[in-house]
Design a protein around this motif. Structure first.
Motif, PDB file in Angstrom:
ATOM      1  N   ALA A  40      -0.746   3.211  -8.392  1.00  0.00           N
ATOM      2  CA  ALA A  40      -2.044   2.235  -8.094  1.00  0.00           C
ATOM      3  C   ALA A  40      -2.306   2.423  -6.731  1.00  0.00           C
ATOM      4  O   ALA A  40      -3.402   2.780  -5.985  1.00  0.00           O
ATOM      5  CB  ALA A  40      -1.546   0.862  -8.452  1.00  0.00           C
ATOM      6  N   TRP A  41      -1.067   2.371  -5.683  1.00  0.00           N
ATOM      7  CA  TRP A  41      -1.514   2.658  -4.170  1.00  0.00           C
ATOM      8  C   TRP A  41      -2.021   3.895  -3.910  1.00  0.00           C
ATOM      9  O   TRP A  41      -3.060   4.052  -3.136  1.00  0.00           O
ATOM     10  CB  TRP A  41      -0.203   2.505  -3.626  1.00  0.00           C
ATOM     11  N   GLN A  44      -5.663   4.283  -5.314  1.00  0.00           N
ATOM     12  CA  GLN A  44      -7.044   3.280  -4.900  1.00  0.00           C
ATOM     13  C   GLN A  44      -6.939   3.771  -3.392  1.00  0.00           C
ATOM     14  O   GLN A  44      -8.003   3.720  -2.839  1.00  0.00           O
ATOM     15  CB  GLN A  44      -6.349   1.864  -4.761  1.00  0.00           C
ATOM     16  N   THR A  49     -11.341   1.216  -5.078  1.00  0.00           N
ATOM     17  CA  THR A  49     -10.855   0.135  -5.959  1.00  0.00           C
ATOM     18  C   THR A  49     -12.324  -0.067  -6.725  1.00  0.00           C
ATOM     19  O   THR A  49     -12.451  -1.344  -7.027  1.00  0.00           O
ATOM     20  CB  THR A  49     -10.422  -1.230  -5.011  1.00  0.00           C
ATOM     21  N   TRP A  50     -12.769   0.757  -7.330  1.00  0.00           N
ATOM     22  CA  TRP A  50     -13.715   0.623  -8.596  1.00  0.00           C
ATOM     23  C   TRP A  50     -13.370   0.347  -9.874  1.00  0.00           C
ATOM     24  O   TRP A  50     -12.040   0.582 -10.362  1.00  0.00           O
ATOM     25  CB  TRP A  50     -14.673   1.924  -8.553  1.00  0.00           C
ATOM     26  N   SER A  53     -10.395  -4.440 -12.602  1.00  0.00           N
ATOM     27  CA  SER A  53      -9.057  -4.835 -11.846  1.00  0.00           C
ATOM     28  C   SER A  53      -8.283  -5.795 -12.786  1.00  0.00           C
ATOM     29  O   SER A  53      -8.768  -6.716 -13.481  1.00  0.00           O
ATOM     30  CB  SER A  53      -9.280  -5.482 -10.466  1.00  0.00           C
ATOM     31  N   MET A  57      -4.999  -4.757  -8.889  1.00  0.00           N
ATOM     32  CA  MET A  57      -4.976  -3.144  -9.023  1.00  0.00           C
ATOM     33  C   MET A  57      -6.304  -2.939  -9.812  1.00  0.00           C
ATOM     34  O   MET A  57      -6.512  -3.265 -11.096  1.00  0.00           O
ATOM     35  CB  MET A  57      -3.659  -2.716  -9.675  1.00  0.00           C
ATOM     36  N   ALA A  58      -6.998  -1.839  -9.360  1.00  0.00           N
ATOM     37  CA  ALA A  58      -8.103  -1.249  -9.868  1.00  0.00           C
ATOM     38  C   ALA A  58      -7.640  -0.357 -11.019  1.00  0.00           C
ATOM     39  O   ALA A  58      -6.847   0.529 -10.764  1.00  0.00           O
ATOM     40  CB  ALA A  58      -8.930  -0.622  -9.278  1.00  0.00           C
ATOM     41  N   SER A  62      -5.879   3.586 -10.417  1.00  0.00           N
ATOM     42  CA  SER A  62      -4.436   3.388 -10.509  1.00  0.00           C
ATOM     43  C   SER A  62      -3.926   4.234 -11.597  1.00  0.00           C
ATOM     44  O   SER A  62      -2.700   4.869 -11.386  1.00  0.00           O
ATOM     45  CB  SER A  62      -3.922   1.917 -10.742  1.00  0.00           C
TER      46      SER A  62
END
Length: 83
Positions: A40-41, A44, A49-50, A53, A57-58, A62
């Protein structure tokens, strides 16, 4: 409660990435959680971050990040175990 949701969503993201890459059988729940959270990190960070969510977390970036992570780790582990 937010930490628990993050761990659950991380585990789901890691499990999805493992299933897509066909490497999820060898991964346990701890590895799924780690792959999901780090993925996820990564996702993104690379893609933004589209999309929908969940637990901060998007989901789509992710999952893509977790797939990238699982593939890289499996390549590295596969090379070291063959030696």
């Amino acid at each position: 409660m937010g930490l628990i949701w993050s761990l659950i969503v991380g585990a789901i993201i890691g499990a999805i990435a493992g299933a897509i890459t066909n490497r999820g059988v060898a991964m346990g729940w701890i590895a799924n959680i780690v792959a999901g959270l780090i993925g996820a990190w990564i996702g993104q960070g690379l893609l933004g971050t589209w999309g929908p969510s969940l637990a901060g977390m998007a989901l789509i970036p992710s999952i893509i990040g977790a797939i990238i992570l699982v593939l890289i780790v499996s390549l590295v582990v596969g090379r070291t175990s063959k030696k």
